[in-house]
Motif scaffolding. Structure first.
Motif, PDB file in Angstrom:
ATOM      1  N   ASP A 205      -9.155  12.428 -12.178  1.00 52.17           N
ATOM      2  CA  ASP A 205     -10.134  11.430 -11.744  1.00 52.17           C
ATOM      3  C   ASP A 205      -9.444  10.130 -11.343  1.00 52.17           C
ATOM      4  O   ASP A 205      -9.829   9.488 -10.359  1.00 52.17           O
ATOM      5  CB  ASP A 205     -11.161  11.161 -12.849  1.00 52.17           C
ATOM      6  N   ALA A 206      -8.409   9.751 -12.085  1.00 55.41           N
ATOM      7  CA  ALA A 206      -7.678   8.519 -11.764  1.00 55.41           C
ATOM      8  C   ALA A 206      -6.973   8.638 -10.409  1.00 55.41           C
ATOM      9  O   ALA A 206      -6.971   7.686  -9.629  1.00 55.41           O
ATOM     10  CB  ALA A 206      -6.665   8.209 -12.867  1.00 55.41           C
ATOM     11  N   GLN A 207      -6.387   9.796 -10.138  1.00 59.28           N
ATOM     12  CA  GLN A 207      -5.725  10.011  -8.843  1.00 59.28           C
ATOM     13  C   GLN A 207      -6.733   9.968  -7.702  1.00 59.28           C
ATOM     14  O   GLN A 207      -6.481   9.359  -6.659  1.00 59.28           O
ATOM     15  CB  GLN A 207      -4.968  11.339  -8.857  1.00 59.28           C
ATOM     16  N   LEU A 208      -7.877  10.619  -7.898  1.00 58.69           N
ATOM     17  CA  LEU A 208      -8.936  10.589  -6.867  1.00 58.69           C
ATOM     18  C   LEU A 208      -9.432   9.168  -6.621  1.00 58.69           C
ATOM     19  O   LEU A 208      -9.633   8.758  -5.474  1.00 58.69           O
ATOM     20  CB  LEU A 208     -10.100  11.485  -7.272  1.00 58.69           C
ATOM     21  N   SER A 209      -9.620   8.419  -7.688  1.00 61.44           N
ATOM     22  CA  SER A 209     -10.077   7.036  -7.548  1.00 61.44           C
ATOM     23  C   SER A 209      -9.077   6.200  -6.762  1.00 61.44           C
ATOM     24  O   SER A 209      -9.458   5.412  -5.886  1.00 61.44           O
ATOM     25  CB  SER A 209     -10.311   6.404  -8.928  1.00 61.44           C
ATOM     26  N   MET A 210      -7.799   6.364  -7.078  1.00 61.56           N
ATOM     27  CA  MET A 210      -6.771   5.593  -6.377  1.00 61.56           C
ATOM     28  C   MET A 210      -6.709   5.989  -4.906  1.00 61.56           C
ATOM     29  O   MET A 210      -6.586   5.130  -4.036  1.00 61.56           O
ATOM     30  CB  MET A 210      -5.413   5.784  -7.046  1.00 61.56           C
TER      31      MET A 210
ATOM     32  N   ALA B 241       2.658  17.201  -1.782  1.00 59.96           N
ATOM     33  CA  ALA B 241       2.740  16.720  -3.165  1.00 59.96           C
ATOM     34  C   ALA B 241       2.053  17.669  -4.135  1.00 59.96           C
ATOM     35  O   ALA B 241       2.509  17.859  -5.262  1.00 59.96           O
ATOM     36  CB  ALA B 241       2.124  15.320  -3.270  1.00 59.96           C
ATOM     37  N   MET B 242       0.962  18.296  -3.682  1.00 60.10           N
ATOM     38  CA  MET B 242       0.194  19.204  -4.532  1.00 60.10           C
ATOM     39  C   MET B 242       0.732  20.635  -4.492  1.00 60.10           C
ATOM     40  O   MET B 242       0.162  21.517  -5.113  1.00 60.10           O
ATOM     41  CB  MET B 242      -1.269  19.177  -4.094  1.00 60.10           C
ATOM     42  N   ASP B 243       1.796  20.832  -3.724  1.00 59.27           N
ATOM     43  CA  ASP B 243       2.408  22.149  -3.576  1.00 59.27           C
ATOM     44  C   ASP B 243       1.404  23.186  -3.061  1.00 59.27           C
ATOM     45  O   ASP B 243       1.338  24.313  -3.540  1.00 59.27           O
ATOM     46  CB  ASP B 243       3.038  22.607  -4.889  1.00 59.27           C
TER      47      ASP B 243
ATOM     48  N   THR C  78       0.834  -1.205   0.000  1.00 56.81           N
ATOM     49  CA  THR C  78       0.000   0.000   0.000  1.00 56.81           C
ATOM     50  C   THR C  78       0.867   1.252   0.000  1.00 56.81           C
ATOM     51  O   THR C  78       0.613   2.191  -0.750  1.00 56.81           O
ATOM     52  CB  THR C  78      -0.944   0.010   1.222  1.00 56.81           C
ATOM     53  N   GLU C  79       1.909   1.263   0.827  1.00 55.01           N
ATOM     54  CA  GLU C  79       2.815   2.413   0.886  1.00 55.01           C
ATOM     55  C   GLU C  79       3.527   2.610  -0.450  1.00 55.01           C
ATOM     56  O   GLU C  79       3.670   3.731  -0.921  1.00 55.01           O
ATOM     57  CB  GLU C  79       3.833   2.231   2.015  1.00 55.01           C
ATOM     58  N   ALA C  80       3.958   1.534  -1.075  1.00 51.52           N
ATOM     59  CA  ALA C  80       4.648   1.642  -2.364  1.00 51.52           C
ATOM     60  C   ALA C  80       3.720   2.228  -3.431  1.00 51.52           C
ATOM     61  O   ALA C  80       4.130   3.101  -4.204  1.00 51.52           O
ATOM     62  CB  ALA C  80       5.177   0.276  -2.796  1.00 51.52           C
ATOM     63  N   VAL C  81       2.479   1.773  -3.454  1.00 49.95           N
ATOM     64  CA  VAL C  81       1.502   2.315  -4.407  1.00 49.95           C
ATOM     65  C   VAL C  81       1.231   3.788  -4.085  1.00 49.95           C
ATOM     66  O   VAL C  81       1.160   4.630  -4.984  1.00 49.95           O
ATOM     67  CB  VAL C  81       0.198   1.485  -4.400  1.00 49.95           C
ATOM     68  N   PHE C  82       1.108   4.093  -2.801  1.00 43.52           N
ATOM     69  CA  PHE C  82       0.858   5.476  -2.394  1.00 43.52           C
ATOM     70  C   PHE C  82       2.026   6.386  -2.762  1.00 43.52           C
ATOM     71  O   PHE C  82       1.821   7.502  -3.245  1.00 43.52           O
ATOM     72  CB  PHE C  82       0.561   5.545  -0.892  1.00 43.52           C
ATOM     73  N   LEU C  83       3.255   5.925  -2.568  1.00 44.26           N
ATOM     74  CA  LEU C  83       4.426   6.730  -2.944  1.00 44.26           C
ATOM     75  C   LEU C  83       4.443   7.001  -4.443  1.00 44.26           C
ATOM     76  O   LEU C  83       4.761   8.112  -4.879  1.00 44.26           O
ATOM     77  CB  LEU C  83       5.718   6.046  -2.496  1.00 44.26           C
ATOM     78  N   ALA C  84       4.083   6.012  -5.240  1.00 41.05           N
ATOM     79  CA  ALA C  84       4.001   6.213  -6.691  1.00 41.05           C
ATOM     80  C   ALA C  84       2.894   7.214  -7.033  1.00 41.05           C
ATOM     81  O   ALA C  84       3.068   8.070  -7.907  1.00 41.05           O
ATOM     82  CB  ALA C  84       3.763   4.879  -7.392  1.00 41.05           C
ATOM     83  N   LEU C  85       1.776   7.120  -6.323  1.00 40.58           N
ATOM     84  CA  LEU C  85       0.675   8.066  -6.537  1.00 40.58           C
ATOM     85  C   LEU C  85       1.099   9.482  -6.168  1.00 40.58           C
ATOM     86  O   LEU C  85       0.811  10.440  -6.894  1.00 40.58           O
ATOM     87  CB  LEU C  85      -0.554   7.637  -5.739  1.00 40.58           C
TER      88      LEU C  85
ATOM     89  N   ARG D  84       4.100  15.475 -10.107  1.00 44.05           N
ATOM     90  CA  ARG D  84       4.340  15.809 -11.522  1.00 44.05           C
ATOM     91  C   ARG D  84       3.182  16.605 -12.107  1.00 44.05           C
ATOM     92  O   ARG D  84       3.394  17.580 -12.814  1.00 44.05           O
ATOM     93  CB  ARG D  84       4.573  14.537 -12.338  1.00 44.05           C
ATOM     94  N   SER D  85       1.962  16.196 -11.807  1.00 46.05           N
ATOM     95  CA  SER D  85       0.810  16.889 -12.389  1.00 46.05           C
ATOM     96  C   SER D  85       0.511  18.216 -11.684  1.00 46.05           C
ATOM     97  O   SER D  85      -0.140  19.082 -12.265  1.00 46.05           O
ATOM     98  CB  SER D  85      -0.422  15.990 -12.395  1.00 46.05           C
ATOM     99  N   ALA D  86       1.015  18.397 -10.451  1.00 44.98           N
ATOM    100  CA  ALA D  86       0.769  19.646  -9.718  1.00 44.98           C
ATOM    101  C   ALA D  86       1.408  20.841 -10.420  1.00 44.98           C
ATOM    102  O   ALA D  86       0.945  21.968 -10.272  1.00 44.98           O
ATOM    103  CB  ALA D  86       1.290  19.547  -8.289  1.00 44.98           C
TER     104      ALA D  86
END
Length: 143
Positions: free
Chosen positions: A32-37, A119-121, A9-16, A22-24
């Protein structure tokens, strides 16, 4: 989200979080994909954490030497919770019960809010303390 080796879970969260960083640069909104994850990883705390981020209810406390940091999250009910991100620790009851005791959640909404905001600055209200003020701050919170 504690311990020396990251869980799946932490590894997936770190990737997210990296994807959000990057997108910030392009937009302040999550895809939508980020919110879903986020909602998949943190079904009970994602929306609450994002609300704290969106309403700018986050503060960072540092010392003049900048070697000590704590965060504070103000909730919609006007309660304040202190987060020591370096320790992955929050003083809320959910952290104690759901993260430490029953391990039903990987983290609490307050730690999640801090990590997402960074992450979102997003902005933090900044408070600078002297060493003496820092000791008083920590002492008043926990002793």
């Amino acid at each position: 989200m504690h311990g020396s080796h990251p869980s799946k879970t932490e590894a997936v969260f770190l990737a997210l979080l990296e994807d959000i960083r990057r997108s910030a640069a392009l937009t302040k909104d999550l895809t939508d994909a980020q919110l879903s994850m986020l909602n998949f990883l943190f079904p009970t705390s994602a929306a609450l954490a994002l609300d704290c981020v969106d309403r700018e209810r986050l503060s960072i406390f540092t010392t003049s030497s900048d070697d000590r940091q704590a965060y504070q999250v103000r909730t919609s009910t006007q309660k304040f919770y202190t987060v020591f991100q370096a320790l992955s620790f929050c003083d809320c009851s959910d952290f104690e019960e759901k993260v430490l005791t029953t391990r039903k959640e990987p983290t609490c909404q307050h730690i999640l809010a801090i990590r997402l905001a960074k992450a979102m600055d997003r902005p933090f209200r900044q408070v600078m303390y002297t060493e003496t003020q820092w000791i008083d701050f920590v002492s008043s919170a926990y002793f």
